[in-house]
Write an enzyme that holds these catalytic residues in place. Structure first.
Site, PDB file in Angstrom:
ATOM      1  N   TYR A  36      13.479  -1.955  14.006  1.00 27.07           N
ATOM      2  CA  TYR A  36      13.905  -0.843  13.151  1.00 27.07           C
ATOM      3  C   TYR A  36      14.714  -1.400  12.000  1.00 27.07           C
ATOM      4  O   TYR A  36      15.630  -2.189  12.208  1.00 27.07           O
ATOM      5  CB  TYR A  36      14.749   0.162  13.940  1.00 27.07           C
ATOM      6  N   GLU A  95      15.755   0.680   8.953  1.00 30.55           N
ATOM      7  CA  GLU A  95      16.023   1.724   7.951  1.00 30.55           C
ATOM      8  C   GLU A  95      16.975   1.185   6.901  1.00 30.55           C
ATOM      9  O   GLU A  95      17.973   0.543   7.225  1.00 30.55           O
ATOM     10  CB  GLU A  95      16.640   2.954   8.624  1.00 30.55           C
ATOM     11  N   ASP A 148      -1.238   5.764 -10.874  1.00 28.30           N
ATOM     12  CA  ASP A 148      -1.646   5.574  -9.484  1.00 28.30           C
ATOM     13  C   ASP A 148      -2.770   4.550  -9.501  1.00 28.30           C
ATOM     14  O   ASP A 148      -3.926   4.872  -9.757  1.00 28.30           O
ATOM     15  CB  ASP A 148      -2.110   6.900  -8.873  1.00 28.30           C
ATOM     16  N   THR A 186      -2.040   1.415  -3.203  1.00 26.10           N
ATOM     17  CA  THR A 186      -2.289   0.996  -1.827  1.00 26.10           C
ATOM     18  C   THR A 186      -2.413  -0.523  -1.826  1.00 26.10           C
ATOM     19  O   THR A 186      -2.750  -1.124  -2.844  1.00 26.10           O
ATOM     20  CB  THR A 186      -3.614   1.565  -1.295  1.00 26.10           C
ATOM     21  N   LYS A 205      -6.925  -2.002  -0.636  1.00 24.36           N
ATOM     22  CA  LYS A 205      -8.231  -1.830  -1.296  1.00 24.36           C
ATOM     23  C   LYS A 205      -8.632  -3.175  -1.916  1.00 24.36           C
ATOM     24  O   LYS A 205      -8.673  -4.155  -1.189  1.00 24.36           O
ATOM     25  CB  LYS A 205      -8.167  -0.653  -2.259  1.00 24.36           C
ATOM     26  N   ARG A 263      -3.056  -2.346   5.509  1.00 19.92           N
ATOM     27  CA  ARG A 263      -3.042  -0.922   5.170  1.00 19.92           C
ATOM     28  C   ARG A 263      -1.616  -0.520   4.816  1.00 19.92           C
ATOM     29  O   ARG A 263      -0.696  -0.732   5.607  1.00 19.92           O
ATOM     30  CB  ARG A 263      -3.537  -0.151   6.389  1.00 19.92           C
TER      31      ARG A 263
END
Ligand SMILES: *Cc1c(COP(=O)(O)O)cnc(C)c1O
Length: 424
Positions: free
Chosen positions: A62, A64, A208, A234, A237, A243
């Site tokens: 974790y 954060e 984008d 992303t 691609k 991913r």
């Protein structure tokens, strides 16, 4: 179990013993990726090095917050990973700020909206039927239900973005933000023109770049980074990473972007994916990757023109990127039927609306094909001709089970010559 298992690491033995049901599906999916032709424009084969990060114990941590400012202890090692990734992103793209934490492209876009707008604000974005993404104002998406998204499209005569219409709409609607970038636009975007329109109306320039950022990384097409306030994308691609999503921004927006990602719309980052992004960024900075990016475009252009020879029409006159949108009305078959017949023949692509499509979005008059995956496999110009002929045969004869089996055999013979994740 087939031979595919030799690709997986030693831990795979444990998975096979413990959960053979899922283990078997990992193998059959790898077989599918190896045997079929992968022409989905948004897919690629990431490297074994990136896959190694995704299967790592970083997944347990974790973290954060951001490096040096975490809400959990024990983050010394993952801090180093994230810092390396951030530095690589800034260096590769010449960006002032980078955030590697968005879980996906859609998540990155939520953060962009959160950083720069309030619900009800007006945004300008490319219309979905002309190639825009769901997060650019679709009514079924948060963007369309929480914002007043005004769409712009392409001209009917040349199927290129109509910058005059965009400018007029910007003046009339006074948007907070103008989004450029799409999922099915085969041409380059004139970022200088978009910047001028944003300056004229005082809008944030958001690009984008999900689809084409890999071509930018490989220096094969011009970069939006010098022009845009913020660039979201992303990483899986053309860029060929894990991913996930990423955001680049001007320094003046750094704090707003970081706050929007965490705590604005996410909890802890997926540190295994952040490590995968760092690895992919190092790969993308290599001369090998630059050669790859150029080859992806050459292959897309060859595939589009070979499909034209087979009686289809390339939307906007061809492609300058990794994807081609083909108007297939000349074949007498809809996008939906072509998609299905190609699927039966082992060719994975998608039906896609063409601009001003007379068919519904579920049917369409087009198909979208992309070359990131086949180019990673090592295919070149002769194979693009072969692929066009296979697609054409599948569209004509794919409903005949016997003929489909013949095409499928030819597809397998082609992909066998370009092995994906070669066996050791
Ligand atoms: C793929 C894509 C996205 C969404 O990415 P996900 O990782 O699937 O959420 C967003 N915008 C554009 C333009 C895309 O092409």
């Amino acid at each position: 179990m087939g031979m595919s298992e030799t690709f997986f690491g030693p831990d795979f033995d444990q998975l096979q013993r413990q959960d053979p049901e899922i283990a078997r599906l990992l193998i059959t999916e790898l077989d599918r990726q190896r045997q079929n032709l992968q022409l989905i424009a948004s897919e690629n084969f990431t490297s074994p090095a990136v896959l190694a990060t995704l299967g790592s114990t970083l997944s347990n941590k974790y973290a954060e917050g951001y490096p040096g400012k975490r809400y959990y202890g024990g983050c010394e090692e993952v801090d180093k990973v994230e810092n390396i990734g951030i530095e690589r992103a800034k260096e590769l793209f010449g960006a002032e700020h980078a955030n590697l934490q968005p879980h996906s492209g859609a998540s990155a876009n939520i953060a962009v909206y959160k950083a720069f707008t309030k619900p009800g604000d007006t945004i300008l974005a490319m219309s979905l039927p002309h190639g825009g993404h769901l997060t650019h104002g679709s009514k079924v998406n948060f963007s369309g239900s929480w914002f007043n998204v005004v769409s712009y499209g392409v001209r009917q005569d040349n199927e290129l973005i109509d910058y005059d219409e965009l400018r007029e709409s910007a003046i009339a609607n006074k948007p907070k933000m103008i989004c450029s970038g799409a999922t099915a636009y085969p041409s380059l975007i004139d970022f200088e023109k978009v910047r001028a329109i944003c300056d004229e109306v005082g809008a944030i320039m958001w690009v984008d770049a999900a689809h084409f950022i890999g071509l930018v990384a490989g220096k094969a097409i011009p970069s939006p980074v010098p022009y845009a306030d913020v660039v979201s994308f992303t990483t899986h691609k053309v860029l060929r990473g894990p991913r996930g999503g990423m955001i680049l921004a001007k320094a003046e927006h750094a704090a707003a972007i970081d706050k929007a990602v965490f705590p604005g719309m996410q909890g802890g980052p997926i540190m295994s994916a952040v490590a995968g992004k760092a690895v992919a960024l190092k790969e993308a900075a290599s001369t090998d990757y630059q050669a790859y990016a150029k080859k992806v475009i050459e292959n897309a252009q060859a595939l589009a023109s070979a499909l034209e020879d087979e009686g289809m029409r390339a939307v906007s006159g061809g492609t300058q990127t990794h994807l081609a949108l083909m108007d297939i009305r000349g074949t007498g078959v809809t996008g939906k039927v072509a998609d299905m017949r190609c699927g039966l023949a082992g060719i994975t692509l998608n039906k896609n609306a063409i601009p001003f499509d007379p068919e519904t979005p579920a049917v369409t008059s087009g198909i979208r094909v992309g070359t990131p995956a086949t180019t990673t496999q090592g295919m070149g110009l002769p194979e693009m001709k072969e692929i066009a002929s296979l697609i054409s045969r599948a569209i004509k004869d794919g409903e005949d089970e016997g003929k489909a089996a013949g095409i499928r055999a030819d597809v397998s013979a082609l992909t066998a010559r370009f092995p994906v994740y070669p066996r050791a």
